[in-house]
Design an enzyme around this catalytic site. Structure first.
Site, short mmCIF file in Angstrom:
data_model
loop_
_atom_site.label_atom_id
_atom_site.label_comp_id
_atom_site.label_asym_id
_atom_site.label_seq_id
_atom_site.Cartn_x
_atom_site.Cartn_y
_atom_site.Cartn_z
N ASP A 142 0.86 -1.18 0.00
CA ASP A 142 0.00 0.00 0.00
C ASP A 142 0.90 1.23 0.00
O ASP A 142 2.02 1.19 0.51
CB ASP A 142 -0.90 0.02 1.24
CG ASP A 142 -1.93 -1.11 1.23
OD1 ASP A 142 -2.44 -1.43 0.14
OD2 ASP A 142 -2.20 -1.66 2.30
N ASP A 161 -7.12 -1.46 -4.42
CA ASP A 161 -8.19 -1.10 -3.47
C ASP A 161 -9.15 -0.08 -4.09
O ASP A 161 -10.36 -0.16 -3.92
CB ASP A 161 -7.60 -0.53 -2.19
CG ASP A 161 -6.72 -1.51 -1.45
OD1 ASP A 161 -6.95 -2.73 -1.57
OD2 ASP A 161 -5.77 -1.07 -0.77
#
Length: 196
Positions: A142, A161
């Site tokens: 991330d 995401d």
């Protein structure tokens, strides 16, 4: 009691509209969307791991966004980090469900929504399968944090995401507006006029 009062009230029921004839373009759009989303996700993860250092966020857009490298063993906010192996299995079920839906997919809007969901699922599944510490236990990369460098206000996320979130929201809107995956649209029956 007169005849009008005895008659049952008309029911406002959804009825399917006409279906488009071909499904090829919808399936192509689903596949292209999924592959582009997956490619963008993996490219940004590669750039992040090559150019960012954990614990040293990069501030951009006046602090609206920070690039903060994070390797996440769980879901959003690192939930479920002790059960990393569960996430790939759930993802495989989602991918299988989308494959089944593709066999009767004719709606371009649904193709876009499912393509985005598939891109998100495959992007994070790739990390789970091929990144350290090992197969089914890989940590997801991330790097996007909004309004703060360490996910203070919202979970640190990645392109996969984002694709997944946008795809799910679009799918919900399509359901709420009566648009079906086979290209038909649910419309409302007009109440029949009462006759004396």
């Amino acid at each position: 009691m007169n005849a009008d009062e005895a008659a049952p009230a008309a029911v406002d029921e959804p009825v399917p509209g006409p279906k488009p004839r071909f499904r090829g373009p919808a399936v192509v759009l689903l596949g292209v969307t999924a592959m582009l989303g997956l490619a963008l996700d993996q490219w940004t993860k590669w750039l992040s791991t090559e150019n960012l250092t954990e614990g040293e966020p990069v501030r951009i857009l006046g602090g609206l966004v920070y690039l903060s490298l994070l390797r996440n063993s769980g879901a959003a906010f690192s939930l479920g980090s002790s059960y990393t192996w569960v996430f790939p299995l759930i993802t495989m079920v989602v991918v299988g469900w989308i494959a089944v839906m593709a066999t009767r997919l004719r709606s371009m809007a649904w193709a876009l929504a499912l393509g985005l969901v598939l891109a998100g699922a495959l992007g994070n599944l790739t990390d789970r399968l091929f990144r350290a510490p090992g197969v089914l236990h890989g940590h997801v990369v991330d790097m996007i944090s909004v309004f703060g460098p360490y996910g203070e206000h919202f979970a640190v996320f990645n392109i996969a995401d984002s694709c997944l979130s946008v795809g799910v929201v679009l799918a919900v809107l399509l359901e709420l507006t009566g648009r079906q995956r086979d290209g038909s649209r649910l419309t409302r029956k007009k109440p029949e006029a009462k006759t004396a």
